[in-house]
Design a protein around this motif. Structure first.
Motif, PDB file in Angstrom:
ATOM      1  N   UNK A   3       0.822  -1.210   0.000  1.00 56.08           N
ATOM      2  CA  UNK A   3       0.000   0.000   0.000  1.00 56.08           C
ATOM      3  C   UNK A   3       0.851   1.252   0.000  1.00 56.08           C
ATOM      4  N   UNK A   4       0.319   2.302   0.568  1.00 51.77           N
ATOM      5  CA  UNK A   4       0.932   3.620   0.574  1.00 51.77           C
ATOM      6  C   UNK A   4       1.992   3.686   1.670  1.00 51.77           C
ATOM      7  N   UNK A   5       3.274   3.669   1.291  1.00 50.22           N
ATOM      8  CA  UNK A   5       4.329   3.674   2.307  1.00 50.22           C
ATOM      9  C   UNK A   5       4.577   5.065   2.881  1.00 50.22           C
ATOM     10  N   UNK A   6       3.875   6.090   2.397  1.00 48.19           N
ATOM     11  CA  UNK A   6       3.993   7.381   3.057  1.00 48.19           C
ATOM     12  C   UNK A   6       3.216   7.356   4.377  1.00 48.19           C
ATOM     13  N   UNK A   7       2.247   6.449   4.476  1.00 48.16           N
ATOM     14  CA  UNK A   7       1.480   6.282   5.711  1.00 48.16           C
ATOM     15  C   UNK A   7       2.118   5.204   6.584  1.00 48.16           C
ATOM     16  N   UNK A   8       2.510   4.102   5.980  1.00 54.07           N
ATOM     17  CA  UNK A   8       3.111   2.968   6.683  1.00 54.07           C
ATOM     18  C   UNK A   8       4.475   2.690   6.091  1.00 54.07           C
ATOM     19  N   UNK A   9       5.449   2.472   6.925  1.00 54.14           N
ATOM     20  CA  UNK A   9       6.787   2.167   6.410  1.00 54.14           C
ATOM     21  C   UNK A   9       7.066   0.683   6.614  1.00 54.14           C
ATOM     22  N   UNK A 119       0.293 -19.531   7.176  1.00 57.42           N
ATOM     23  CA  UNK A 119      -0.199 -18.441   8.036  1.00 57.42           C
ATOM     24  C   UNK A 119      -0.931 -17.440   7.146  1.00 57.42           C
ATOM     25  N   UNK A 120      -2.224 -17.632   6.983  1.00 56.12           N
ATOM     26  CA  UNK A 120      -2.989 -16.898   5.960  1.00 56.12           C
ATOM     27  C   UNK A 120      -3.319 -15.445   6.317  1.00 56.12           C
ATOM     28  N   UNK A 121      -2.386 -14.757   6.919  1.00 57.41           N
ATOM     29  CA  UNK A 121      -2.523 -13.323   7.116  1.00 57.41           C
ATOM     30  C   UNK A 121      -1.136 -12.701   6.984  1.00 57.41           C
ATOM     31  N   UNK A 122      -1.091 -11.404   6.833  1.00 51.06           N
ATOM     32  CA  UNK A 122       0.169 -10.726   6.547  1.00 51.06           C
ATOM     33  C   UNK A 122       1.170 -10.803   7.700  1.00 51.06           C
ATOM     34  N   UNK A 123       2.429 -10.931   7.303  1.00 49.82           N
ATOM     35  CA  UNK A 123       3.548 -10.689   8.204  1.00 49.82           C
ATOM     36  C   UNK A 123       4.124  -9.353   7.758  1.00 49.82           C
ATOM     37  N   UNK A 124       4.291  -8.443   8.703  1.00 50.90           N
ATOM     38  CA  UNK A 124       4.833  -7.121   8.369  1.00 50.90           C
ATOM     39  C   UNK A 124       6.314  -7.055   8.702  1.00 50.90           C
ATOM     40  N   UNK A 125       7.054  -6.452   7.783  1.00 51.43           N
ATOM     41  CA  UNK A 125       8.509  -6.301   7.881  1.00 51.43           C
ATOM     42  C   UNK A 125       8.834  -4.818   7.769  1.00 51.43           C
ATOM     43  N   UNK A 126       9.883  -4.369   8.434  1.00 56.63           N
ATOM     44  CA  UNK A 126      10.304  -2.969   8.323  1.00 56.63           C
ATOM     45  C   UNK A 126      10.835  -2.707   6.914  1.00 56.63           C
ATOM     46  N   UNK A 127      10.510  -1.563   6.378  1.00 62.14           N
ATOM     47  CA  UNK A 127      11.001  -1.176   5.050  1.00 62.14           C
ATOM     48  C   UNK A 127      12.117  -0.148   5.207  1.00 62.14           C
ATOM     49  N   UNK A 128      12.730   0.218   4.089  1.00 64.20           N
ATOM     50  CA  UNK A 128      13.803   1.221   4.143  1.00 64.20           C
ATOM     51  C   UNK A 128      13.283   2.598   4.529  1.00 64.20           C
ATOM     52  N   UNK A 129      11.973   2.796   4.395  1.00 63.05           N
ATOM     53  CA  UNK A 129      11.387   4.086   4.749  1.00 63.05           C
ATOM     54  C   UNK A 129      11.097   4.205   6.249  1.00 63.05           C
ATOM     55  N   UNK A 130      11.290   3.134   7.009  1.00 66.82           N
ATOM     56  CA  UNK A 130      10.971   3.165   8.427  1.00 66.82           C
ATOM     57  C   UNK A 130      11.774   4.261   9.118  1.00 66.82           C
ATOM     58  N   UNK A 132      12.866   4.357  12.075  1.00 68.15           N
ATOM     59  CA  UNK A 132      13.911   3.804  12.932  1.00 68.15           C
ATOM     60  C   UNK A 132      14.968   3.145  12.044  1.00 68.15           C
ATOM     61  N   UNK A 133      16.073   3.838  11.830  1.00 65.68           N
ATOM     62  CA  UNK A 133      17.122   3.343  10.930  1.00 65.68           C
ATOM     63  C   UNK A 133      17.703   2.012  11.401  1.00 65.68           C
ATOM     64  N   UNK A 134      17.638   1.724  12.685  1.00 69.57           N
ATOM     65  CA  UNK A 134      18.231   0.486  13.214  1.00 69.57           C
ATOM     66  C   UNK A 134      17.484  -0.768  12.769  1.00 69.57           C
ATOM     67  N   UNK A 135      16.228  -0.640  12.362  1.00 68.67           N
ATOM     68  CA  UNK A 135      15.459  -1.831  11.968  1.00 68.67           C
ATOM     69  C   UNK A 135      15.205  -1.911  10.464  1.00 68.67           C
ATOM     70  N   UNK A 136      15.753  -0.996   9.709  1.00 63.09           N
ATOM     71  CA  UNK A 136      15.600  -1.057   8.250  1.00 63.09           C
ATOM     72  C   UNK A 136      16.298  -2.301   7.707  1.00 63.09           C
ATOM     73  N   UNK A 137      15.836  -2.825   6.565  1.00 63.02           N
ATOM     74  CA  UNK A 137      16.492  -3.998   5.968  1.00 63.02           C
ATOM     75  C   UNK A 137      17.972  -3.719   5.704  1.00 63.02           C
ATOM     76  N   UNK A 138      18.772  -4.754   5.883  1.00 60.55           N
ATOM     77  CA  UNK A 138      20.218  -4.624   5.682  1.00 60.55           C
ATOM     78  C   UNK A 138      20.756  -5.835   4.922  1.00 60.55           C
ATOM     79  N   UNK A 139      21.768  -5.595   4.158  1.00 57.95           N
ATOM     80  CA  UNK A 139      22.570  -6.655   3.568  1.00 57.95           C
ATOM     81  C   UNK A 139      23.949  -6.475   4.194  1.00 57.95           C
ATOM     82  N   UNK A 140      24.277  -7.349   5.128  1.00 55.16           N
ATOM     83  CA  UNK A 140      25.512  -7.227   5.898  1.00 55.16           C
ATOM     84  C   UNK A 140      26.583  -8.083   5.234  1.00 55.16           C
TER      85      UNK A 140
END
Length: 174
Positions: A3-9, A119-130, A132-140
């Motif tokens: 959906x709209x990531x300006x509302x949800x990150x 698990x027939x419902x959404x799992x939510x993951x932090x996006x790069x727009x979140x 909180x920079x500490x939980x944004x997706x990373x490739x380490x």
């Protein structure tokens, strides 16, 4: 994105039957640019790290995805998935990791998709727009530097006119 990531990150994953919607499948795709790896980097290890807010008993598989994470929004425009990078048996609250070493070979652009099994419902993951920079997706990436200096690029071979067997008066060519 979900959906709209300006509302949800967030990003969301969900199997084909999602929230009673038989067309609700969601496979989040993440894209990373690897730059600045030295030429002497060896034993490269890549870990895909993504944050979830809830622990959920559902397997999630990570795949390399071709074509990047940009889409027109059409499900038909989603990237092709490569061979599995591995499956986590459950989603952990907090950091979830997958070994992405098989897909990352050096500097360049790399995309990954998460596919939720059940698990027939959404799992939510932090996006790069979140926020909180500490939980944004990373490739380490981890690596060590080789003791050997990289070989210089091979210089082009120069052929003399006599070696080519033709154009006896021609200038040497590479």
């Amino acid at each position: 994105q979900d959906g709209d990531t300006s509302v949800r990150s967030t990003l969301a994953s969900c199997p084909a039957l999602c929230d009673d919607n038989p067309s609700g499948e969601r496979d989040p795709v993440l894209e990373f640019t690897v730059a600045g790896l030295p030429a002497r980097a060896v034993d490269l290890h890549a870990t895909l790290k993504i944050h979830s807010w809830q622990a959920i008993a559902t397997p999630v598989t990570a795949f390399p995805a071709s074509g990047g994470a940009r889409s027109t929004g059409s499900w038909l425009d989603r990237p092709e998935l490569g061979p599995s990078l591995g499956t986590n048996a459950t989603v952990a609250k907090g950091a979830n990791t997958w070994d992405a070493s098989a897909a990352v070979r050096g500097n360049g652009s790399y995309s990954f998709a998460l596919v939720q099994q059940v698990h027939p419902t959404r799992v939510y993951w932090a996006s790069r727009e979140n926020t909180n920079a500490k939980i944004r997706p990373r490739l380490v990436l981890t690596y060590r530097l080789s003791d050997r200096q990289p070989s210089p690029p091979a210089s082009p071979a120069t052929l003399s006119p006599a070696a080519t067997g033709s154009n006896a008066g021609a200038s040497p060519t590479a």
